[in-house]
Scaffold this motif. Sequence first.
Motif, PDB file in Angstrom:
ATOM      1  N   ARG A  17      10.087 -28.662  -7.084  1.00 20.30           N
ATOM      2  CA  ARG A  17       9.626 -30.035  -7.221  1.00 20.30           C
ATOM      3  C   ARG A  17      10.552 -30.742  -8.216  1.00 20.30           C
ATOM      4  O   ARG A  17      10.812 -30.250  -9.290  1.00 20.30           O
ATOM      5  CB  ARG A  17       8.195 -30.034  -7.746  1.00 20.30           C
ATOM      6  CG  ARG A  17       7.451 -31.294  -7.497  1.00 20.30           C
ATOM      7  CD  ARG A  17       5.991 -31.098  -7.850  1.00 20.30           C
ATOM      8  NE  ARG A  17       5.303 -30.222  -6.893  1.00 20.30           N
ATOM      9  CZ  ARG A  17       4.942 -30.603  -5.665  1.00 20.30           C
ATOM     10  NH1 ARG A  17       5.186 -31.824  -5.260  1.00 20.30           N
ATOM     11  NH2 ARG A  17       4.334 -29.764  -4.853  1.00 20.30           N
ATOM     12  N   THR A  62       3.979 -19.421   2.053  1.00 20.17           N
ATOM     13  CA  THR A  62       3.297 -20.234   3.059  1.00 20.17           C
ATOM     14  C   THR A  62       3.419 -19.529   4.411  1.00 20.17           C
ATOM     15  O   THR A  62       4.276 -18.667   4.582  1.00 20.17           O
ATOM     16  CB  THR A  62       3.965 -21.613   3.191  1.00 20.17           C
ATOM     17  OG1 THR A  62       5.272 -21.420   3.743  1.00 20.17           O
ATOM     18  CG2 THR A  62       4.086 -22.316   1.847  1.00 20.17           C
ATOM     19  N   ARG A  73      11.913 -29.395  -0.186  1.00 23.58           N
ATOM     20  CA  ARG A  73      10.562 -29.100   0.324  1.00 23.58           C
ATOM     21  C   ARG A  73       9.809 -28.227  -0.670  1.00 23.58           C
ATOM     22  O   ARG A  73       9.857 -27.003  -0.595  1.00 23.58           O
ATOM     23  CB  ARG A  73      10.660 -28.373   1.664  1.00 23.58           C
ATOM     24  CG  ARG A  73      11.160 -29.275   2.766  1.00 23.58           C
ATOM     25  CD  ARG A  73      11.076 -28.569   4.100  1.00 23.58           C
ATOM     26  NE  ARG A  73      12.333 -28.654   4.810  1.00 23.58           N
ATOM     27  CZ  ARG A  73      12.610 -27.957   5.895  1.00 23.58           C
ATOM     28  NH1 ARG A  73      11.721 -27.095   6.370  1.00 23.58           N
ATOM     29  NH2 ARG A  73      13.771 -28.097   6.497  1.00 23.58           N
ATOM     30  N   GLY A 129       6.905 -27.471  -0.845  1.00 22.54           N
ATOM     31  CA  GLY A 129       5.863 -26.615  -0.272  1.00 22.54           C
ATOM     32  C   GLY A 129       6.361 -25.213   0.062  1.00 22.54           C
ATOM     33  O   GLY A 129       5.572 -24.280   0.189  1.00 22.54           O
ATOM     34  N   MET A 130       7.661 -25.055   0.199  1.00 27.24           N
ATOM     35  CA  MET A 130       8.181 -23.770   0.663  1.00 27.24           C
ATOM     36  C   MET A 130       8.301 -22.761  -0.469  1.00 27.24           C
ATOM     37  O   MET A 130       8.597 -23.105  -1.595  1.00 27.24           O
ATOM     38  CB  MET A 130       9.570 -23.974   1.260  1.00 27.24           C
ATOM     39  CG  MET A 130       9.551 -24.775   2.533  1.00 27.24           C
ATOM     40  SD  MET A 130       8.744 -23.846   3.829  1.00 27.24           S
ATOM     41  CE  MET A 130      10.044 -23.844   5.009  1.00 27.24           C
ATOM     42  N   GLN A 156       4.736 -20.645   6.959  1.00 23.37           N
ATOM     43  CA  GLN A 156       6.100 -20.854   7.465  1.00 23.37           C
ATOM     44  C   GLN A 156       7.052 -19.800   6.911  1.00 23.37           C
ATOM     45  O   GLN A 156       7.872 -19.256   7.630  1.00 23.37           O
ATOM     46  CB  GLN A 156       6.660 -22.227   7.079  1.00 23.37           C
ATOM     47  CG  GLN A 156       6.077 -23.371   7.832  1.00 23.37           C
ATOM     48  CD  GLN A 156       5.195 -24.163   6.910  1.00 23.37           C
ATOM     49  OE1 GLN A 156       4.166 -23.652   6.461  1.00 23.37           O
ATOM     50  NE2 GLN A 156       5.570 -25.383   6.603  1.00 23.37           N
ATOM     51  N   ASP A 157       6.937 -19.525   5.596  1.00 18.88           N
ATOM     52  CA  ASP A 157       7.807 -18.518   4.999  1.00 18.88           C
ATOM     53  C   ASP A 157       7.687 -17.218   5.782  1.00 18.88           C
ATOM     54  O   ASP A 157       8.673 -16.569   6.108  1.00 18.88           O
ATOM     55  CB  ASP A 157       7.415 -18.249   3.538  1.00 18.88           C
ATOM     56  CG  ASP A 157       7.720 -19.427   2.623  1.00 18.88           C
ATOM     57  OD1 ASP A 157       8.838 -19.951   2.695  1.00 18.88           O
ATOM     58  OD2 ASP A 157       6.832 -19.826   1.850  1.00 18.88           O
ATOM     59  N   ASN A 203       3.161 -18.276  -4.044  1.00 22.74           N
ATOM     60  CA  ASN A 203       3.578 -19.512  -3.368  1.00 22.74           C
ATOM     61  C   ASN A 203       4.057 -19.302  -1.949  1.00 22.74           C
ATOM     62  O   ASN A 203       4.905 -20.041  -1.468  1.00 22.74           O
ATOM     63  CB  ASN A 203       4.750 -20.179  -4.117  1.00 22.74           C
ATOM     64  CG  ASN A 203       4.348 -20.615  -5.493  1.00 22.74           C
ATOM     65  OD1 ASN A 203       3.164 -20.829  -5.742  1.00 22.74           O
ATOM     66  ND2 ASN A 203       5.306 -20.751  -6.380  1.00 22.74           N
ATOM     67  N   ARG A 206       5.955 -32.461  12.948  1.00 19.08           N
ATOM     68  CA  ARG A 206       6.599 -31.872  11.759  1.00 19.08           C
ATOM     69  C   ARG A 206       7.733 -30.958  12.181  1.00 19.08           C
ATOM     70  O   ARG A 206       8.802 -30.943  11.603  1.00 19.08           O
ATOM     71  CB  ARG A 206       5.587 -31.049  10.967  1.00 19.08           C
ATOM     72  CG  ARG A 206       4.616 -31.906  10.248  1.00 19.08           C
ATOM     73  CD  ARG A 206       4.246 -31.324   8.886  1.00 19.08           C
ATOM     74  NE  ARG A 206       3.376 -32.256   8.222  1.00 19.08           N
ATOM     75  CZ  ARG A 206       2.080 -32.041   8.016  1.00 19.08           C
ATOM     76  NH1 ARG A 206       1.538 -30.899   8.355  1.00 19.08           N
ATOM     77  NH2 ARG A 206       1.355 -32.964   7.432  1.00 19.08           N
ATOM     78  N   HIS A 244      13.802 -26.126  -3.005  1.00 15.00           N
ATOM     79  CA  HIS A 244      12.348 -26.079  -2.810  1.00 15.00           C
ATOM     80  C   HIS A 244      11.611 -26.299  -4.125  1.00 15.00           C
ATOM     81  O   HIS A 244      10.409 -26.070  -4.198  1.00 15.00           O
ATOM     82  CB  HIS A 244      11.929 -24.756  -2.171  1.00 15.00           C
ATOM     83  CG  HIS A 244      12.037 -23.575  -3.092  1.00 15.00           C
ATOM     84  ND1 HIS A 244      11.013 -22.689  -3.303  1.00 15.00           N
ATOM     85  CD2 HIS A 244      13.055 -23.149  -3.874  1.00 15.00           C
ATOM     86  CE1 HIS A 244      11.413 -21.753  -4.163  1.00 15.00           C
ATOM     87  NE2 HIS A 244      12.640 -22.009  -4.519  1.00 15.00           N
ATOM     88  N   THR A 261       9.217 -15.080  -3.674  1.00 17.28           N
ATOM     89  CA  THR A 261       7.761 -15.123  -3.519  1.00 17.28           C
ATOM     90  C   THR A 261       7.130 -13.868  -4.124  1.00 17.28           C
ATOM     91  O   THR A 261       5.984 -13.561  -3.833  1.00 17.28           O
ATOM     92  CB  THR A 261       7.348 -15.218  -2.035  1.00 17.28           C
ATOM     93  OG1 THR A 261       7.881 -14.082  -1.339  1.00 17.28           O
ATOM     94  CG2 THR A 261       7.859 -16.484  -1.379  1.00 17.28           C
TER      95      THR A 261
END
Length: 487
Positions: free
Chosen positions: A262, A322, A277, A279-280, A324-325, A320, A141, A260, A314
């Motif tokens: 959907r 993550t 993305r 998910g971000m 990664q964030d 939301n 990934r 980011h 956020t």
Amino acid sequence: MADADLQEPQGEVEYMVLGCGSIGYNVIEELESETRSILVVDKDEKRVKDLLDQNYDAVTGDIRDPTLLDTLRVPKVVFVLSSEKDANLAAVQAIKARYPEAEVIARAMDPLSQSALEAAGAENVIYPQEVVAKAAVHQIRRLHVTRIAQRLFRLLESWEGVLGIVTHNNPDPDAISSAMALAAIARAASDRRLQTRILYDGNIGHQENRAFVNLLDIRMEKCTAQQLKECRYLAMVDASAPGINNTIPRGTPINIVIDHHRTEEQVVTATDFVDIRPGMGATASILTQYLQDLDVPVDKKVATGLLYGIRADTRDFRRNVTPQDLNYVAFLMPLADNELLDKIMSPSISKETLDVLGKAIQDRVIRSGYLFSNVGYIRNRDALPQAADYLLNLEGVNTALIYGIGDTGIILIARSRDVRINLGNVLAEAFGEIGDAGGHPNMAAAVIPLTVFSMVEDKEKLLSLVIDPILKRFENIVGLEKKEGAQ
Ligand SMILES: [Mn+2]
């Protein structure tokens, strides 16, 4: 016990490794940089001798044998790593029975023994196959997103002329900072052959956002037909298609989309590059990853902007968000200007916001925990959420609905602390048919366009004429009975 005393000449051992096959050996090598105070137990005499030759502390013993612990002092951390599932389980049980305080990391041989080891009290159970699988997927990934960043870089490298970077309407810090970062990448990639313009429509209303733009000295331009004509390329950040929450005419070719949210796939039609993305937590996180992977120098303003963008999108790293964030936040932290960040976060309140707030407080009506307030004609709709946030703090108020009228329609903003209602759904149900409505369980908004009436001079009068039946829909859904003195 005399034996035990003899065995501990060098004081306390920090780690114990039970079973020293290939995994055990890798663990002691890994620990070596930190300490050599490790005691290894293995039943293979030859292996123990090898370890002793390498100056490790090692003893021969069967980790299945419950009397093993009679002669060895168990340290705070024990690794149980043999390749025999029953032996590992027996060892964990024996250690936990005598030394409940010890932290035990055990190796599972299959998913079933994983739960048996956990039940025996192991703090941490590792199933190597799973660890390897996770690492492999993570690596791929990581590689994948690095490749995406590199592709963007090469694309920008090959372009010349003007790149228009379009944000969504009424851009927020996530959109604005993402645009700044994309501009920085374009500059670095093209060696300034590619010029960038940040284009937006609507207002930058919320005072924190205005402070953000002013303090970071961000140059943004209104998106006009002339502007668009001058741009050879167009990119969209925090938005994904022309005409959807932006004023680019539908069908306009877009080269780059980075977002980011959907989105339905068929809507996105960028010709050169798409990175969406969902998910971000923020588009700013995606751009931070590009900067990091591409090794593009990040100046203070861009870092501060992105950090603030992630924070705002956020809701202070609570919504939301993550892992990664948070990684990107950690990357940006040392690069950002903290003083500037403080200034953005505590801007002085604008006169208009103060007026709206004053009106909202004065004209409030509270009924069974619901606060309603009409703030009349508003120029700046961002004052409304601030007023709603503020009024929610009043005693006895669980839900606040603040409404006003702008040039094109009625705007309602709702905030709630009441976990029993989902404001987003309530507003969508009440106003979805006559306007644009929705949001989250505890924060939502609705805009009801007044195309027919928009010519009316006296907006406040218009609002008072039409608002009752509109509010009625909301009241019916939340089950508020009409009481005397309301409105
Ligand atoms: Mn965003």
